[in-house]
Design a protein around this motif. Structure first.
Motif, mmCIF file in Angstrom:
data_model
loop_
_atom_site.group_PDB
_atom_site.id
_atom_site.type_symbol
_atom_site.label_atom_id
_atom_site.label_comp_id
_atom_site.label_asym_id
_atom_site.label_seq_id
_atom_site.Cartn_x
_atom_site.Cartn_y
_atom_site.Cartn_z
ATOM 1 N N SER A 172 -1.277 20.350 -45.667
ATOM 2 C CA SER A 172 -0.476 21.574 -45.752
ATOM 3 C C SER A 172 -0.109 21.881 -47.203
ATOM 4 O O SER A 172 -0.074 23.044 -47.612
ATOM 5 N N THR A 206 -3.200 23.296 -48.809
ATOM 6 C CA THR A 206 -3.388 24.660 -48.323
ATOM 7 C C THR A 206 -2.474 25.620 -49.075
ATOM 8 O O THR A 206 -2.888 26.696 -49.504
ATOM 9 N N ASP A 207 -1.224 25.212 -49.271
ATOM 10 C CA ASP A 207 -0.271 26.050 -49.983
ATOM 11 C C ASP A 207 -0.663 26.212 -51.448
ATOM 12 O O ASP A 207 -0.544 27.294 -52.023
ATOM 13 N N PRO A 217 0.420 29.646 -44.962
ATOM 14 C CA PRO A 217 0.854 28.507 -44.151
ATOM 15 C C PRO A 217 -0.233 27.902 -43.287
ATOM 16 O O PRO A 217 -0.212 26.716 -42.996
ATOM 17 N N PHE A 218 -1.225 28.728 -42.868
ATOM 18 C CA PHE A 218 -2.248 28.214 -41.974
ATOM 19 C C PHE A 218 -3.629 28.673 -42.434
ATOM 20 O O PHE A 218 -3.866 29.862 -42.619
ATOM 21 N N ASN A 231 7.373 25.382 -41.697
ATOM 22 C CA ASN A 231 6.882 24.003 -41.635
ATOM 23 C C ASN A 231 7.104 23.507 -40.207
ATOM 24 O O ASN A 231 8.231 23.438 -39.731
ATOM 25 N N GLU A 272 -2.171 18.972 -36.240
ATOM 26 C CA GLU A 272 -2.084 20.121 -37.137
ATOM 27 C C GLU A 272 -0.680 20.356 -37.667
ATOM 28 O O GLU A 272 -0.470 21.260 -38.474
ATOM 29 N N ASP A 281 2.629 20.315 -39.838
ATOM 30 C CA ASP A 281 2.870 20.090 -41.271
ATOM 31 C C ASP A 281 3.536 18.742 -41.492
ATOM 32 O O ASP A 281 3.252 18.045 -42.469
#
Length: 235
Positions: A60, A63-64, A70-71, A145, A152, A154
């Motif tokens: 996560s 990804t950020d 967020p996804f 979060n 999956e 966070d």
């Protein structure tokens, strides 16, 4: 939702990782006479890993750092890491640079030196908000979060007392709000059962279910007192 504009990435100084000299502003890595150019998102991932100082960067968090969303499909993140490994000449089966930490994320397995000879450090990346257990620290990113048992999540907590999607923490600027997601065993804050939403304060104890699954909320900035939010309060 579109990915962020690569031109607005926070600048990073040059650094060395293993035998490679990294120049983030040029999206380039150099080793001797060899120069390789990385896609911007691949460079973002490398910078995020370097800034962790050898620590684990969760999926996560990556990804950020790369998309600021967020996804994102895990396949896209896996593709970015694969491209980074190819550029570094790394082997996924015997990694010298990028190490996979099962169920958690990735880390750099070699020292990082920032421009000027400084040892590996984490400039401009200290998390404002974290959750702590006895042996783990989870950094919260801006936005939603999810805390739960599912892979999956966070913040993944592998306990039968924890629902697949147990609770959510929403970070908005200097505020973090906790909400139970209809979990089977409930969520408790400072021993009180959580109903509705609550704004967290530094040091608050979060208990998932009635068993000893305890998370301690930490804030590196001044926080207001813990208070339940009414429907008229701003989220």
């Amino acid at each position: 939702m579109a990915d962020r504009d690569d031109d607005v990435r926070a600048p990073s100084p040059p650094f060395r990782v293993g035998e490679w000299c990294v120049e983030p502003t040029l999206n380039a890595i150099r080793c001797g006479e060899t120069t390789r150019h990385l896609e911007p998102k691949v460079m973002d991932a490398l910078v995020a890993l370097a800034r962790s100082g050898g620590g684990v960067v969760t999926k996560s968090e990556l990804t950020d750092a790369v998309w600021q969303l967020p996804f994102i499909s895990e396949n896209r993140l896996v593709g970015v890491i694969a491209s980074l490994r190819r550029a570094l000449g790394d082997d996924v089966n015997e990694p010298r640079y990028v190490q996979t930490i099962p169920t958690r994320g990735y880390r750099l397995a070699v020292p990082v030196e920032w421009d000027g000879g400084e040892a590996a450090r984490e400039p401009e990346r200290t998390a404002r908000f974290t959750l702590e257990t006895a042996d783990e620290t989870y950094r919260l990113h801006e936005g939603v979060n999810i805390v739960g048992r599912e892979a999956e999540a966070d913040i993944r907590i592998a306990s039968d007392w924890v629902s697949r999607r147990h609770a959510r923490l929403e970070v908005q600027g200097e505020s973090v709000v906790l909400e139970d997601l209809g979990s089977k065993n409930g969520t408790f804050v400072n021993s009180g059962s959580l109903t509705g939403r609550v704004q967290l304060q530094d040091g608050d104890e979060i208990r998932l279910g009635r068993a000893a699954v305890v998370l301690r909320f930490r804030a590196s900035i001044a926080a207001t007192r813990t208070e339940s939010l009414t429907p008229t309060d701003p989220a």
